[in-house]
Design an enzyme around this catalytic site. Structure first.
Site, short mmCIF file in Angstrom:
data_model
loop_
_atom_site.label_atom_id
_atom_site.label_comp_id
_atom_site.label_asym_id
_atom_site.label_seq_id
_atom_site.Cartn_x
_atom_site.Cartn_y
_atom_site.Cartn_z
N GLU A 1 0.84 -1.22 0.00
CA GLU A 1 0.00 0.00 0.00
C GLU A 1 0.87 1.25 0.00
OE1 GLU A 1 -3.05 0.24 3.09
OE2 GLU A 1 -2.38 2.25 3.61
N HIS B 1 -1.39 -2.42 10.05
CA HIS B 1 -1.37 -0.97 10.23
C HIS B 1 -2.78 -0.43 10.43
CE1 HIS B 1 -1.80 -1.90 5.93
NE2 HIS B 1 -2.54 -0.81 5.85
#
Ligand code: MN
Ligand code: MN
Length: 442
Positions: free
Chosen positions: A154, A193
């Protein structure tokens, strides 16, 4: 464009098969040509002896645009057509069957939850989007994109506001940091995360995943995993009584409203275990980065050379002043996935063998240019044009048409393009990246 019927006659009149493979004019003095219908003769004269498959001249197009050829009496989605005038009225140099390389977040489903929303453009929306999927997300102040990870890497840019990021690196060390507008972050595949909007008004950002098949709605969420694990296993795993787990979520939360976090220093301290904070820089403070190139605009190139954790996405943040243009160029290493942040752009993608298409781009639009295909991006608005060029690669690379012409013996280039030595000498001798309007400075 005017169209010639491919008239067939026994005496060998003009047919499509007569066209040369490279599209060069066909010799029209074939046996029996004079015997062809007068309509063919007239049409051939109009086109200066060229075949219908060829690109019409600017004069022909200008005429067609202003007579009844351009009228459109049938149904039309007028606002959408007005967004893309280069599709409605293409420049005469456009030609052929070019795959659509435009999409817009404005057309996507917006998944709205308390605390924020998300929408995505992936290969399902835009078939050329093979390498990269894009997600646009908004989090309110306190709104959380819940603790999760995914199979794709990402990369992200903050578009508005501020957020607090948390992660754990692969050595089990904690990362907590705040990001602001124009900052980047990157979380490798599998690295867990979270993102939380901060005050006063949360944030909005663009996420890019290094897989066009990626779906933001198919990630590994802590709530989802826990909801689908037997209670006795959770009790054993965490060593807590089952009664303490009575209020666990029954389904995924994804985005939810939470209280604003405390100070960054307090969160860093609270998350840090015996190993200390992670030395991995998962974010890149692009807001503080000076442009790497300047000429009628600004360019910031960020890839694994400056942002080491970002091993699968390379990017350029480009600002083009009004009237200026991202010069004619191509990328030898990967498809380009573009996101338009501000302004109005026109891009033509040339995909060889006479095929080219021009489309218009506005804020929130996505473009894809296939690897090695030539293109330019022109600012056709009255404000700065700001957009991202991103690539599934560990490094950014572009090659400039002007630069290449200058790195080639001049006589060779002059004979290819029928230009004079003076003209060639006036063409930029280096890669400018962003060029001003040459017609105004000449
Ligand atoms: Mn994520
Ligand atoms: Mn490009």
């Amino acid at each position: 464009m005017p169209e010639i019927k491919n008239e067939t006659s026994e005496d060998g009149a003009l047919t499509a098969a007569d066209a040369e493979p490279d599209g060069a004019p066909t010799t029209i003095s074939r046996r029996g040509f004079l015997g062809a219908g007068s309509a063919t003769l007239a049409a051939t004269a109009l086109l200066g002896g060229r075949l219908a498959a060829e690109v019409p001249s600017p004069a022909e197009v200008a005429k067609a645009e202003h007579d009844r050829s351009a009228t459109n009496p049938g149904p039309e989605n007028a606002p959408l057509a007005a967004e893309n005038p280069s599709s409605m009225l293409p420049p005469p140099t456009d030609h052929g069957d070019v795959p659509t390389f435009w999409y817009s977040f404005a057309l996507t489903h917006r998944r709205q939850q308390e605390g924020g929303w998300a929408r995505q453009v992936n290969i399902k929306d835009l078939p050329l989007s093979k390498d990269i999927a894009g997600v646009n997300m908004r989090l309110t102040a306190g709104g959380v994109r819940e603790l999760h990870w995914h199979q794709a890497g990402e990369w992200s840019i903050m578009l508005s506001g501020t957020a607090r990021l948390t992660a754990m690196d692969t050595e089990g060390r904690a990362y907590v940091n705040d990001v602001q507008k124009n900052d980047l972050w990157y979380f490798p595949a599998g690295v867990p995360h979270s993102i939380q909007g901060l005050g006063p008004d949360g944030c909005e950002f663009l996420l890019l995943f290094d897989d066009g098949d990626f779906s933001e709605f198919d990630t590994t969420l802590i709530s989802d995993w826990v909801a689908h694990t037997p209670k006795e296993v959770l009790v054993k795993n965490w060593g807590v009584p089952e009664s303490a787990l009575a209020n666990l979520p029954k389904e995924e939360r994804y985005i939810f409203q939470a209280a604003l976090p405390g100070s960054l220093a307090a969160d860093k301290q609270a998350a840090q275990g015996g190993l200390g904070p992670s030395p991995v820089a998962f974010d890149f403070p692009m807001h503080a980065m000076a442009p790497t190139k300047k000429a009628a605009g600004e360019v910031r190139i960020i890839d694994s050379r400056s942002f080491p954790v970002s091993t699968t996405i390379a990017a350029a943040h480009v600002i083009v002043h009004p009237g200026a243009m991202r010069e004619m160029h191509w990328h030898p290493n990967a498809d380009e996935w573009q996101y338009y942040i501000q302004g109005k752009a026109r891009m033509t993608v040339f995909i060889n063998a006479g095929n080219a298409r021009t489309m218009n781009f506005n804020a929130g639009d996505v473009g894809v240019v296939q690897k090695t295909m030539g293109h330019y991006i022109e600012n056709v608005g009255t404000t700065d044009l700001i957009f991202l060029e991103t690539f599934k690669s560990d490094h950014y690379v572009d090659l400039s048409l002007s630069d290449w012409m200058s790195r080639t013996p001049p006589e060779l280039v002059m004979q290819h393009l029928n230009v004079s030595r003076e003209t060639l000498a006036a063409i930029p001798k280096e890669k400018l990246v962003v060029v001003s309007d040459g017609s105004k400075t000449a």
